[in-house]
Structure formats: C-alpha cells, structure tokens
Scaffold this motif. Structure first.
Motif, mmCIF file in Angstrom:
data_model
loop_
_atom_site.group_PDB
_atom_site.id
_atom_site.type_symbol
_atom_site.label_atom_id
_atom_site.label_comp_id
_atom_site.label_asym_id
_atom_site.label_seq_id
_atom_site.Cartn_x
_atom_site.Cartn_y
_atom_site.Cartn_z
ATOM 1 N N PHE A 102 2.008 1.147 -4.158
ATOM 2 C CA PHE A 102 1.285 -0.547 -3.406
ATOM 3 C C PHE A 102 0.147 0.122 -3.405
ATOM 4 C CE2 PHE A 102 5.938 -0.718 -2.785
ATOM 5 C CZ PHE A 102 5.964 -2.377 -3.248
ATOM 6 N N PRO A 104 -4.158 0.126 -2.879
ATOM 7 C CA PRO A 104 -5.151 -0.239 -3.854
ATOM 8 C C PRO A 104 -5.679 -0.383 -4.646
ATOM 9 C CG PRO A 104 -5.321 -0.189 -1.613
ATOM 10 C CD PRO A 104 -4.502 0.863 -1.554
ATOM 11 N N ASN A 226 -1.427 -5.302 5.965
ATOM 12 C CA ASN A 226 -1.574 -4.154 5.615
ATOM 13 C C ASN A 226 -1.400 -3.641 6.690
ATOM 14 O OD1 ASN A 226 -1.183 -5.002 2.954
ATOM 15 N ND2 ASN A 226 -3.045 -4.573 2.203
ATOM 16 N N TYR A 258 -1.681 -7.932 -2.768
ATOM 17 C CA TYR A 258 -2.695 -7.550 -2.335
ATOM 18 C C TYR A 258 -2.103 -6.896 -1.275
ATOM 19 C CZ TYR A 258 -5.620 -10.565 -4.537
ATOM 20 O OH TYR A 258 -6.448 -11.473 -5.734
ATOM 21 N N VAL A 260 0.315 -3.976 0.283
ATOM 22 C CA VAL A 260 0.578 -2.082 0.469
ATOM 23 C C VAL A 260 1.639 -2.308 1.229
ATOM 24 C CG1 VAL A 260 -2.083 -1.513 0.439
ATOM 25 C CG2 VAL A 260 -0.650 -1.566 2.236
ATOM 26 N N THR A 298 -3.049 -4.004 -6.347
ATOM 27 C CA THR A 298 -2.515 -2.704 -6.070
ATOM 28 C C THR A 298 -1.563 -2.298 -7.439
ATOM 29 O OG1 THR A 298 -0.258 -3.898 -5.580
ATOM 30 C CG2 THR A 298 -1.114 -3.732 -4.076
ATOM 31 N N GLU A 299 -1.480 -1.366 -7.534
ATOM 32 C CA GLU A 299 -1.333 -0.859 -8.405
ATOM 33 C C GLU A 299 -0.072 -1.241 -9.070
ATOM 34 O OE1 GLU A 299 -1.776 3.096 -11.148
ATOM 35 O OE2 GLU A 299 -3.629 1.073 -10.277
#
Length: 650
Positions: A102, A104, A226, A258, A260, A298-299
């Motif tokens: 998670f 960014p 976040n 978005y 995390v 996020t990834e």
C-alpha cells in the motif's frame, strides 16, 4: 500482527483465477497473448470438423467464467450489475498484505530505483551490499506528503457521464431521502441522484476547495485518512466525535485506491455507521484513472486489474471488522459503452484490441451488523463473536478457534463468576494473543493457543495485569524463567505432555498479581511441594510412569494448594500420606479423561451449532425481507435478538 505466509500475488491472483478472472498482472497476460496462435494458424493445424466444436466449447467455457458469481434469486433482490454474491468471497485466514503493498506510487518507484542501483553496485563490485534497517527507506525528497499533494494538485479527474448516471442509479436503489451520509474522500461531486436530499451530509477529505464546490455537503472536515493508529482507526478526534450521531450510510467514490492503511479507514467507517447502515465503495476502471494522481495511487491499485480490485476491496471489509459486516457483495455497473472484460481468457486479444470506453465502474458494499453489548445465552457463539469484531491484532483464524471454546466454557459453567469473567475479559484477548503469536514457530498449535486463551479469559482471577502477563511469558519460555518459581516448575514438570502443561499454565497464571499475601504464599507452597509430592506418589504407585506421576502431583497441588483457604501445606501432606494407591489411580484416570471429554463436548457443541444452520438460512431470508422494509424508514434496523425491525435510538 501476523501476516499470512501466502504471498499477496498468490492470494489475489489465485482467488481471481479460481473464479475465472484475469491472471496475475497485465504484463503476464500480454506476454501470454503474444505467444498464442491466431485463428488462421489454428485453422491450418486442425481439420474443419474439429475446429467448430472446439471453438464452441471455448466460447461456452468463456461465457461461464464471465457469469456473475451470484444466484439469480440473489441478483433479483439487488441492484443491476451484481457480480460477486455473498457466498462467493474466499479469504485467507490472516491479513495477507505487507505494508509495501500500500505504498504510494511515488515512494514505491523510489524504492525500486534504489534497489536497482544497489543491485548494480553489488554486481560491479562483486560484493553484496550489507542490508540495514533502512535498506528500503526513501529520501525525504521521495517521501509522499498527502496533505501537500491533495491541497496543491491541479489535476481533476472527471467521471464519465454515463458512469455517473449508473452510479446515481445504484445509490438510488440503496439510499433514501433524508438520510444522514458520511462521505470519505469527498470532492466536488457526490453523485447522488436529485431525489436524495440528505438531512446531514458530512464530507471528509484533504481537498477543502473541492468540497466547497459540492452542493450536497452540509458539513466538511479536512482530515488525512492515511494518518491512522496501527490496528486502530483514523487518527482524528474530529472524525471520532462524529460517532456520537452515527450515520445511515458511508460512501466512498474513487478514494480506496489512495488508502495506505485501508483496514483502519474501514474500521472508522464501521464505528461511524448505525447498526444496519450501509457502506458503499465505488471505484473507476484502472485504465481511466492511471494517468491521474499517479504519485498517490498505491501499488495495490497499479499492479492489479479491476476484477482483482473488487476482491482486494472486499478484503478490506473482511479484515477490518469480520462478521461485523454482513451481506458483502460486489457490482460491475459499467455502462454499455464500456470496454468489455474477457474474464475467461478464451479470446486472448479481447483485452488488448477491445472496443469501448474506459468508463467501467464498480461498487463493493456491505451493511453493519448488529453488535451485542453483552453475552446472550440464547445465542452464545454469535454474541461472543460480535464482542471480538473490533478487537485489534486478533486474526480471523484465532477468533474462529477461541470463540467456540469460550462459548462452551460459558455454557458448561455453573459458576456465575466464570460467566461474568468471560463477558468482561473478552476485551483482553489481544494482550493474551500478543505473546501466544510468538509461539507459532514452535510445536504450539493454533488450537492449543486458543484453548489457553479461552481458559485464561474464563478465569475470574485473570485481569491481564503486568505480573500475570510476565508470568505467561516466563511460562511459555519467552522470557528467562524466574529462579524462585518458573525454573523449578519447568524442571519438575519436564515429563508432562504439552497439553497438560498448557492446562497447568492456564491455572497458574491468574494466581499472579493479586496483591494478596496469602496467594503469594500459596504459589511458594506449590513450587516447594512438587518434589516431595512426587516422592509420595512414587512410593505408593510403583508402576506409574514419570509423566503420570507429574500429572497426578501437579493436579493435586493445583486443586488443594494454589487456591488460598482450601488447605495448608501441612494439611495437604497429611491428606496425601493417608491416600491409598487405588484412590490415587482413580484420580489420575479421571484427570486423564478430561482432554477427551473436553474434545467430545466441543464436538457436540459444534454439531449443535451446525444443526442450527437451516434455521440460519431461514432467518437470512426473513432478514432480507425486513431489510427491504427498512429502506422505507431510515430510523429502523433489524435486531437479531428479537428478529424484528426496531426504532433506532442514538
């Protein structure tokens, strides 16, 4: 926090592939397509009478994989586009994601660059780089600052108008006029249909200027979603205060990508909902948003496809409050003009050369279940389970193992103090499991951990004080054993099997930290009497094994000495010396039968629960009918205790 040993790719992609979703990543899918024969090559290799049936079969299999994972009956009761029904979700036993998943995108890319440079340095020098604590750390320049990013960004993502209309229709189906709505990640438009006028609509995001343009919002909070407390909720007192007047609905549109710390955000949402309230999480196609706010995504969102995003989002519900969410379902509400996803893979080029817009849109949603505030004897397991929904750090696997044991202890107990202890001590499960999870690497099974936890929680003397937790760690061997107690106890119980040691540990630990001198004296009497007690038993029962001698000796001492006021050490010695060998063997036989009796009772309890399954299914049908009725009035909710719709009182 325990992480599953299942790699994240295996979880997400494995689950998706079982249900016919696209493979692990776009890259792998594209690579497979480039090696697939085109139709003309296939024709050249196979005779005509084989081609027809083969293509027909491929198409049938592909159509089957593209079918919704929900029954027609279920789909008939929901909004259009139901893709994943309540019974289709499958989860690993524990939270399967590492924090890297998670990150960014800005930080993730910086980490990749650093890893590549370190790899090149190792290759050129021939010397492996020594790993350090900050091996994957990024520089301050590469750190992602969400507050600055969202308040200064000039980018604007405009949702496609056809997608907007479908989202409005979806909201129209589940929301009614004069509701109270909390919107997480609010922007300049909430996409509510004109017929829905909330009596209260609170927007929460880091974009105050965008929220100022939103005519639906009645209140605005600038909060960084976040910024969280690990295993807790969003770290905002302003947001927590909203819980004094919980909401009928929580909506979140194009925001989940978005987050995390999604679990903590979903926990906050759960806390802020009324019982029976709905949370709806909508997100757009990956292709539509990939060029917007790229630093913030996020990834998890960038690495996986839209179908996989649905399962990942569903897992945020599951691992935030577990059974605290009910009726979890997923929708594909994409417009007719949207690109069609070939989930079955029968036409490998379909997802590359596909016609249509990137205006696909999806929704994952669930209702907040009713949470018991006490243990209900008529519904033991359900009510105890509901008390564990929001306990931090406790994995779903552990809850499934410990809850039936607590319910059994409660049901079999004739002592009101034990029942009261279970109700009060359920909240202590996280601190009990904190040392227990460290025993995973040893031959200390999850079932044994659950039994030890249940026995500690059920003991009226247990309150989780520092001395008790230190005693538990020393008894487990996680701390150096105290020379005056745990070292000799370990020495004089070395022949006991693990199950017997666990039972003894559960009885000893609550005797610590009472602050009473008579209990301190009883602990000293117990440990100093072990050796002489074994000697007496050995002298009378010559044929007993050392493990049986220790089992009988510790059982007698625990029953007579550890509880102050039962017997003094001198009284115990006189009683033991007067006992015959036959009496000792009888006590030993009874003691050795306890584990089997406990297993049998637990199995009987589980069978009784299983027999109620049909009633649960009938109850679910009834609940569905009452939920429909509930939509007519925002002030009522389903009370599982009475199985009736009741007026909600805040």
């Amino acid at each position: 926090m325990r992480y599953s040993s299942i790699p994240i790719a295996a979880f997400v992609c494995g689950v998706c592939q079982v249900h016919g979703f696209v493979g692990p990543s776009e890259t792998r899918a594209i690579n497979s397509r480039t090696t697939t024969r085109n139709p003309s090559q296939l024709c050249a290799l196979l005779p005509p009478f084989i081609i027809g049936p083969m293509i027909k079969k491929m198409r049938e299999e592909n159509d089957k994989k593209n079918e919704p994972m929900a029954s027609p009956t279920e789909a008939a009761n929901e909004a259009p586009g139901l893709r994943v029904g309540k019974g289709a979700w499958r989860w690993p036993q524990a939270w399967p994601y590492a924090k890297q998943f998670f990150l960014p995108n800005k930080e993730a890319e910086a980490q990749k660059r650093k890893s590549q440079l370190e790899g090149m340095a190792s290759m050129l020098s021939g010397v492996a780089q020594a790993p350090g604590a900050d091996e994957k750390a990024v520089s301050d320049e590469d750190k992602f600052d969400p507050v600055t990013f969202w308040q200064e960004t000039t980018q604007t993502f405009e949702l496609d108008q056809e997608a907007i209309e479908n989202l409005k229709s979806h909201f129209q189906f589940y929301l009614k006029d004069e509701l109270s709505i909390l919107e997480l990640g609010a922007g300049k438009d909430s996409y509510l249909p004109n017929s829905i006028k909330p009596i209260r609509h609170v927007g929460v995001s880091l974009e105050p200027k965008a929220m100022d343009q939103n005519p639906s919002l009645t209140e605005k909070l600038v909060v960084d979603l976040n910024k969280v407390e690990d295993d807790g909720d969003v770290d905002s007192e302003e947001l927590r205060k909203l819980g004094t007047e919980p909401f009928d609905a929580v909506i979140m549109t194009n925001t989940v990508e978005y987050l995390v710390s999604p679990r903590e955000v979903f926990r906050s949402a759960w806390h802020l909902l009324k019982p029976g309230g709905i949370m709806m999480v909508a997100f757009s196609a990956k292709e539509a948003t990939k060029s917007f706010y790229t630093d913030a995504q996020t990834e998890a969102w960038r690495a996986y496809n839209d179908d996989q995003h649905m399962w990942i989002t569903g897992s945020f519900f599951q691992f935030s409050a577990g059974d605290g969410w009910t009726d979890l379902i997923g929708f594909d509400i994409s417009p007719e003009s949207a690109k069609k996803i070939d989930r079955g893979g029968a036409n490998p080029l379909a997802n590359i050369v596909k016609q249509g817009k990137d205006n696909n849109i999806f929704v994952v949603q669930a209702y907040k279940a009713y949470q018991s505030d006490s243990i209900d004897p008529s519904s033991l397991e359900d009510s105890i389970n509901s008390l564990t929904w929001m306990l931090p750090t406790l994995e779903a696997r552990d809850k499934k193992l410990v809850v039936p044991r607590l319910a059994r202890n409660y049901e079999l107990s004739v002592n009101d103090e034990i029942k009261k202890a279970i109700e009060q001590n359920v909240a202590l499960l996280p601190i009990v499991y904190e040392p227990l999870v460290k025993m995973d690497q040893f031959a200390f099974t999850f079932s044994m951990q659950a039994q030890l936890a249940a026995d500690l929680i059920s003991d009226p003397g247990f309150d989780g004080n520092d001395e008790q937790m230190t005693a538990l760690r020393q008894g487990l061997g996680l701390l150096k054993p105290s020379p005056e107690f745990w070292a000799p106890v370990g020495e004089y119980t070395n022949a006991l099997d693990l199950e017997a040691k666990v039972n003894l540990l559960a009885y000893i630990v609550p005797r610590f930290g009472t602050g009473r001198q008579e209990q301190e004296d009883a602990l000293k009497a117990f440990v100093t009497a072990l050796k002489p007690t074994y000697a007496v038993v050995r002298s009378k029962c010559h044929d007993l094994s050392e493990s049986d001698i220790q089992l009988l000796g510790t059982e007698l001492l625990a029953a007579e000495i550890l509880t102050p006021g039962v017997a003094t050490r001198e009284e115990f010695a006189l009683w033991l010396s007067a006992m015959s060998a036959d009496e000792m063997r009888e006590i030993l036989d009874i003691r050795k039968s306890f584990p089997q009796m406990a297993k049998s009772e637990l199995n009987d309890y589980r069978q009784a629960i299983a027999q109620q399954q049909q009633q649960r299914e009938e109850y679910t049908v009834k609940m569905k009918e009452q939920i429909k009725e509930a939509k007519k009035n925002r002030k009522i909710f389903l009370n599982p205790k009475t199985q009736k719709m009741e007026v909600y009182k805040s």
